[in-house]
Structures are given as C-alpha cells and as structure tokens.
Motif scaffolding. Structure first.
Motif, PDB file in Angstrom:
ATOM      1  N   MET A  39       0.825  -1.221   0.000  1.00 48.68           N
ATOM      2  CA  MET A  39       0.000   0.000   0.000  1.00 48.68           C
ATOM      3  C   MET A  39       0.860   1.272   0.000  1.00 48.68           C
ATOM      4  O   MET A  39       1.165   1.848   1.033  1.00 48.68           O
ATOM      5  CB  MET A  39      -0.927  -0.009   1.227  1.00 48.68           C
ATOM      6  CG  MET A  39      -1.935   1.112   1.236  1.00 48.68           C
ATOM      7  SD  MET A  39      -2.898   1.109   2.770  1.00 48.68           S
ATOM      8  CE  MET A  39      -1.671   1.687   3.956  1.00 48.68           C
ATOM      9  N   GLY A  40       1.233   1.679  -1.197  1.00 44.36           N
ATOM     10  CA  GLY A  40       2.030   2.897  -1.332  1.00 44.36           C
ATOM     11  C   GLY A  40       1.151   4.125  -1.504  1.00 44.36           C
ATOM     12  O   GLY A  40      -0.075   4.070  -1.332  1.00 44.36           O
ATOM     13  N   PHE A  41       1.799   5.244  -1.870  1.00 46.30           N
ATOM     14  CA  PHE A  41       1.054   6.504  -2.008  1.00 46.30           C
ATOM     15  C   PHE A  41       0.005   6.445  -3.116  1.00 46.30           C
ATOM     16  O   PHE A  41      -1.047   7.056  -2.999  1.00 46.30           O
ATOM     17  CB  PHE A  41       2.027   7.660  -2.260  1.00 46.30           C
ATOM     18  CG  PHE A  41       2.735   8.060  -1.012  1.00 46.30           C
ATOM     19  CD1 PHE A  41       2.110   8.875  -0.082  1.00 46.30           C
ATOM     20  CD2 PHE A  41       4.018   7.616  -0.741  1.00 46.30           C
ATOM     21  CE1 PHE A  41       2.739   9.238   1.100  1.00 46.30           C
ATOM     22  CE2 PHE A  41       4.653   7.962   0.431  1.00 46.30           C
ATOM     23  CZ  PHE A  41       4.019   8.774   1.350  1.00 46.30           C
ATOM     24  N   ALA A 325       2.723   0.314   5.400  1.00 47.07           N
ATOM     25  CA  ALA A 325       2.866  -0.738   4.390  1.00 47.07           C
ATOM     26  C   ALA A 325       4.267  -1.320   4.493  1.00 47.07           C
ATOM     27  O   ALA A 325       5.191  -0.662   4.971  1.00 47.07           O
ATOM     28  CB  ALA A 325       2.661  -0.157   2.995  1.00 47.07           C
ATOM     29  N   ASP A 326       4.429  -2.556   4.028  1.00 59.17           N
ATOM     30  CA  ASP A 326       5.763  -3.158   4.000  1.00 59.17           C
ATOM     31  C   ASP A 326       6.587  -2.656   2.809  1.00 59.17           C
ATOM     32  O   ASP A 326       7.800  -2.636   2.830  1.00 59.17           O
ATOM     33  CB  ASP A 326       5.662  -4.693   3.986  1.00 59.17           C
ATOM     34  CG  ASP A 326       4.691  -5.217   2.927  1.00 59.17           C
ATOM     35  OD1 ASP A 326       4.005  -4.407   2.263  1.00 59.17           O
ATOM     36  OD2 ASP A 326       4.611  -6.447   2.771  1.00 59.17           O
ATOM     37  N   HIS A 327       5.867  -2.231   1.748  1.00 58.27           N
ATOM     38  CA  HIS A 327       6.507  -1.712   0.534  1.00 58.27           C
ATOM     39  C   HIS A 327       5.404  -1.238  -0.406  1.00 58.27           C
ATOM     40  O   HIS A 327       4.222  -1.474  -0.138  1.00 58.27           O
ATOM     41  CB  HIS A 327       7.330  -2.812  -0.177  1.00 58.27           C
ATOM     42  CG  HIS A 327       6.528  -4.042  -0.431  1.00 58.27           C
ATOM     43  ND1 HIS A 327       5.565  -4.118  -1.421  1.00 58.27           N
ATOM     44  CD2 HIS A 327       6.485  -5.232   0.212  1.00 58.27           C
ATOM     45  CE1 HIS A 327       4.991  -5.305  -1.382  1.00 58.27           C
ATOM     46  NE2 HIS A 327       5.519  -5.998  -0.390  1.00 58.27           N
ATOM     47  N   GLU A 328       5.789  -0.597  -1.485  1.00 55.96           N
ATOM     48  CA  GLU A 328       4.834  -0.201  -2.516  1.00 55.96           C
ATOM     49  C   GLU A 328       4.829  -1.299  -3.585  1.00 55.96           C
ATOM     50  O   GLU A 328       5.855  -1.935  -3.847  1.00 55.96           O
ATOM     51  CB  GLU A 328       5.267   1.140  -3.132  1.00 55.96           C
ATOM     52  CG  GLU A 328       4.197   1.877  -3.917  1.00 55.96           C
ATOM     53  CD  GLU A 328       4.050   1.445  -5.371  1.00 55.96           C
ATOM     54  OE1 GLU A 328       3.041   1.800  -5.978  1.00 55.96           O
ATOM     55  OE2 GLU A 328       4.949   0.742  -5.896  1.00 55.96           O
ATOM     56  N   THR A 329       3.686  -1.515  -4.221  1.00 57.89           N
ATOM     57  CA  THR A 329       3.621  -2.500  -5.306  1.00 57.89           C
ATOM     58  C   THR A 329       2.980  -1.891  -6.547  1.00 57.89           C
ATOM     59  O   THR A 329       1.938  -1.244  -6.456  1.00 57.89           O
ATOM     60  CB  THR A 329       2.782  -3.733  -4.899  1.00 57.89           C
ATOM     61  OG1 THR A 329       3.309  -4.275  -3.701  1.00 57.89           O
ATOM     62  CG2 THR A 329       2.811  -4.812  -5.983  1.00 57.89           C
ATOM     63  N   VAL A 358       6.956   4.659   1.863  1.00 57.68           N
ATOM     64  CA  VAL A 358       5.514   4.439   2.055  1.00 57.68           C
ATOM     65  C   VAL A 358       5.035   5.287   3.231  1.00 57.68           C
ATOM     66  O   VAL A 358       5.831   5.693   4.077  1.00 57.68           O
ATOM     67  CB  VAL A 358       5.197   2.942   2.329  1.00 57.68           C
ATOM     68  CG1 VAL A 358       5.564   2.074   1.130  1.00 57.68           C
ATOM     69  CG2 VAL A 358       5.872   2.453   3.603  1.00 57.68           C
ATOM     70  N   PRO A 359       3.727   5.567   3.276  1.00 59.92           N
ATOM     71  CA  PRO A 359       3.228   6.399   4.375  1.00 59.92           C
ATOM     72  C   PRO A 359       3.079   5.645   5.692  1.00 59.92           C
ATOM     73  O   PRO A 359       2.911   4.421   5.703  1.00 59.92           O
ATOM     74  CB  PRO A 359       1.853   6.852   3.872  1.00 59.92           C
ATOM     75  CG  PRO A 359       1.430   5.810   2.891  1.00 59.92           C
ATOM     76  CD  PRO A 359       2.680   5.244   2.290  1.00 59.92           C
ATOM     77  N   VAL A 360       3.153   6.414   6.780  1.00 63.19           N
ATOM     78  CA  VAL A 360       2.864   5.896   8.133  1.00 63.19           C
ATOM     79  C   VAL A 360       1.798   6.822   8.720  1.00 63.19           C
ATOM     80  O   VAL A 360       1.949   8.041   8.677  1.00 63.19           O
ATOM     81  CB  VAL A 360       4.117   5.955   9.041  1.00 63.19           C
ATOM     82  CG1 VAL A 360       3.796   5.431  10.443  1.00 63.19           C
ATOM     83  CG2 VAL A 360       5.276   5.180   8.436  1.00 63.19           C
ATOM     84  N   PHE A 361       0.731   6.266   9.223  1.00 63.14           N
ATOM     85  CA  PHE A 361      -0.334   7.052   9.865  1.00 63.14           C
ATOM     86  C   PHE A 361      -0.439   6.569  11.309  1.00 63.14           C
ATOM     87  O   PHE A 361      -0.469   5.358  11.548  1.00 63.14           O
ATOM     88  CB  PHE A 361      -1.685   6.833   9.165  1.00 63.14           C
ATOM     89  CG  PHE A 361      -1.655   7.161   7.694  1.00 63.14           C
ATOM     90  CD1 PHE A 361      -1.957   8.436   7.227  1.00 63.14           C
ATOM     91  CD2 PHE A 361      -1.314   6.178   6.765  1.00 63.14           C
ATOM     92  CE1 PHE A 361      -1.927   8.724   5.871  1.00 63.14           C
ATOM     93  CE2 PHE A 361      -1.280   6.456   5.408  1.00 63.14           C
ATOM     94  CZ  PHE A 361      -1.588   7.732   4.953  1.00 63.14           C
ATOM     95  N   ALA A 362      -0.477   7.490  12.264  1.00 64.73           N
ATOM     96  CA  ALA A 362      -0.546   7.074  13.674  1.00 64.73           C
ATOM     97  C   ALA A 362      -1.659   7.818  14.402  1.00 64.73           C
ATOM     98  O   ALA A 362      -1.918   9.000  14.145  1.00 64.73           O
ATOM     99  CB  ALA A 362       0.791   7.325  14.355  1.00 64.73           C
TER     100      ALA A 362
END
Ligand SMILES: [Zn+2]
Length: 388
Positions: A39-41, A325-329, A358-362
């Motif tokens: 799940m990338g941008f 996400a672990d990475h963008e695909t 990749v984004p991080v939302f907290a």
C-alpha cells in the motif's frame, strides 16, 4: 552567523523536546498494527480521490514516511519487509523472521507477550504468509510454509484468524497441526460462522481462502516480467479463482468483522493490554496484477476497517494505532489523461514491488513518535519504547 543562530535554536528546541518527552511518557497499553501489503502513495491516493466522505487516513493526527529497503536491495519483498516491521532488523529478501546470517529475531509481538500482553493476528490471506509469519516464524525461505505452520503452533498468540488450512493438515510429515493447537488449549474453527459466534478467549480460525478475500482479478500473474517476484498472495488470488472453496456471502466484509471480533476477545480480561497485528494482504496482489478496479475496491475495504479502528481508538484512549505498508507495489500513479471526477485512472510502472517510501499514519496514545521520516525498522522500536 545565521547558521549559528539556527543551530542554537534547533539545539534549544531539541533540549525542550527531550525534556518534554522524558517528563511525560504517554500511557500506551494496547497496540494495533495495521499493515497494508503493497500500500504505497498511489494506492492511498486512489482512495482519497474516489471517496466523497473522509477516509480513515484523513483522521490521522500524525503522518510519517517509512523507507522500506531490505538488507540486500532497495526494493524489499514481503518477508524482508515484514521482518523489518516486526523485528526492527533488516534482512535479505526471501528471509522471514531471521537476520541475514539466519539467526532468529525477536518480534514486537513476542516482546509484547513477554510484557504480559495478549496478542492477536488477523489477516485476509493465509496465516503462514510472509507478513503475519514475520511476527512469529523464523525461516530462510518464505516458501517453507509447512515449517511456518509448525512455528505458528508455538507462537503463543491468543487469537488468530486467516486462511491456509492445507499448511496445517495436508502436510508432508502427515501431522495434523489443528490437533496440536487443540492440545495447546485452542479452540480451532474452520468456518466463519464459528469464528463469529464464539465466546472463546483463545482460538484460531482457519477459513477457506475464498472467505477471507475477494478473488475476482481479471488479470493473472503471468504478466510479471522474468526474474520479478510474484507474491504468494497474488498466486493465491489467482488459484482461488478456479477453486471450489465455499464462500462467505460477502468476503469483502471479512477484514472489518474479523478485526472487530479479535478486538472484542483481546480487550476482554486483558489487565496488561494487548498487541494486535492486522494485515490487508491483497492490495499487493492487485498491484502485481496491475488491476486498477481491484486495487481501489481493496482500498475501500481497507478503509472500512481503518474507520472502525479510528473509532475504537477514540473510545479507548490508552490504545496506539499504527498504519503502514511493508513496501509499494506496482509503481501506482494517477494518469493525466481521461480525467473523470471520482474515478481515478491508475497507471502502473511495474508488475513488481518498488523501493519508494511508504506512508505511516498514527493515532491515539503515543502517536507523536511516528512523525517524520523513518526507516521501516524504526517502527517496532518506537512501539517497544512506548509500551515498555
Ligand atoms: Zn508482493
């Protein structure tokens, strides 16, 4: 001169922040770690521009960026990406829960257990897949699924829901690992109805793959260029297409309902709190398949789970929710041509993963720690720092 002033000002700000941080550490009892595989941008943007109402992402008070490299490539695969997010150590692509020398790593889930917390895993793929596996397994190949299933029986998690029954009962060593789980005090359920209706405090749901996610991608993985990794999730999505699995009437609601069930069980009688990891696995598969409709629908499903979690965190102030996400695909972008409001035209630059951040939302207790630019390995370290 200007530089000195700036330097002094930033040192003062740093001293102030350090003083503030050490003065009052936020009280974090529960952690929910939501991982969108691939799940990338581009994936997040496709949801933002196609939803009329506010998405769960927009409720995030804190946003960061995570650099997702593995130990031996700028572009990670899911085992190495999951290992970084679970253990705080970068490893080689293909490796799961072990360092590049093959030494077992300790995941944040294990550490939470050592602190007396209950733990749970909810995934819309097999329980032995790379991302959940990174939290309890240790193997030098993600494809050793029978070993991973055996390691799952030793994971000590209180609640787990996913798919992959074959890895537990249809094994080269002829073991029945569902029997092993029952011996260890678990209730084991093989149907969604049983999971939904159980009052058990310790159970494993191993459901048909067709019950945990949609599998209606038109494309198959044959389009992947030679040498490029094709994820297990993508293969499974294609395999489920022609399988005879019985289906939940609406597998698109699985992730949110399984998440609600796990939260219900984990928050019951949890005097030391809990750690729950949730993976939305199939975003990655649609990225590999370069399937725009599938990707957007998968993001909508992810969003429903996220909105539910945001509401939960608002009602439970000692809870930290971290989404990444672990990475963008797929190298997903939005196309300039063919603009139609609310209907993003996605384009893809690859059938594989990419190495972009990749984004991080907290959200909730301790969320401030996740602002800024970080490495994938920083996330479990930050979580550990907050719950210790
Ligand atoms: Zn993948």
């Amino acid at each position: 001169m200007k530089r000195n002033i700036l330097f002094s000002a930033s040192m003062l700000a740093l001293a102030f922040m350090t003083a503030c941080t050490s003065a009052r550490k936020p009280e974090v009892e529960n952690v929910i770690y939501l991982i969108g595989d691939g799940m990338g941008f581009g994936a997040v943007t496709s949801l933002l521009v196609s939803e009329d109402s506010l998405t769960g992402f927009e409720y995030a008070p804190i946003v960061g960026l995570s650099e997702t490299c593995s130990a031996n490539n700028y572009v990670t695969d899911s085992p190495a990406g999951g290992t970084a997010l679970a253990t705080g150590t970068r490893t080689n692509n293909g490796y799961l829960g072990v360092d590049p020398e093959g030494n077992q790593l300790t995941s944040i889930l294990r550490k939470a257990q050592e602190m007396g917390k209950k733990t749970g895993i909810v995934v819309n793929t097999t329980l032995t897949e790379a991302t959940p596996g990174a939290f309890y397994a240790g193997v030098t190949s993600r494809y050793r699924v029978f070993d991973i299933a055996k390691q799952f029986t030793e994971s000590g998690v209180d609640v787990a829901v996913g798919a992959g029954l074959d890895h537990f009962i249809n094994r080269p060593d002829s073991l029945d690992l569902t029997a092993t789980l029952i011996e260890k005090g678990y209730d084991v359920y093989l149907s969604w109805e049983n999971v939904l209706n159980t009052a058990s405090d310790k159970f494993v749901g191993i459901l048909p793959l067709g019950d945990v996610h949609r599998s209606k991608s038109d494309n198959n993985t044959a389009g992947a260029a030679e040498g490029q990794e094709v994820c297990l999730a993508a293969k499974l999505a294609a395999a489920a297409e022609d399988g005879n699995a019985t289906h939940l009437s609406e597998p698109t609601v699985y992730l949110e309902k399984a998440t609600a069930k796990a939260l219900d069980v984990l928050s019951r009688n949890s005097k030391n709190g809990y750690f729950l990891m949730i993976e939305s696995a199939v975003i990655d598969g649609y990225g590999h398949n370069n399937d725009p409709e599938g990707l957007i629908e998968e993001m909508q499903e992810f969003n429903r789970t996220l909105l539910q979690l945001v509401e939960y965190v608002n009602a439970h102030p000692k809870t930290l929710l971290v989404v990444t996400a672990d990475h963008e695909t797929g190298g997903v972008g939005l196309d300039y041509f063919g603009y139609e409001a609310g209907k993003p035209r996605l384009n893809f630059s690859t059938h594989g993963h990419t190495g972009t951040v990749v984004p991080v939302f907290a959200y909730g207790a301790g969320a401030e720690a996740f602002a800024g630019v970080m490495k994938n390995t920083d996330l479990p370290k930050k979580i550990e720092g907050l719950i210790r």
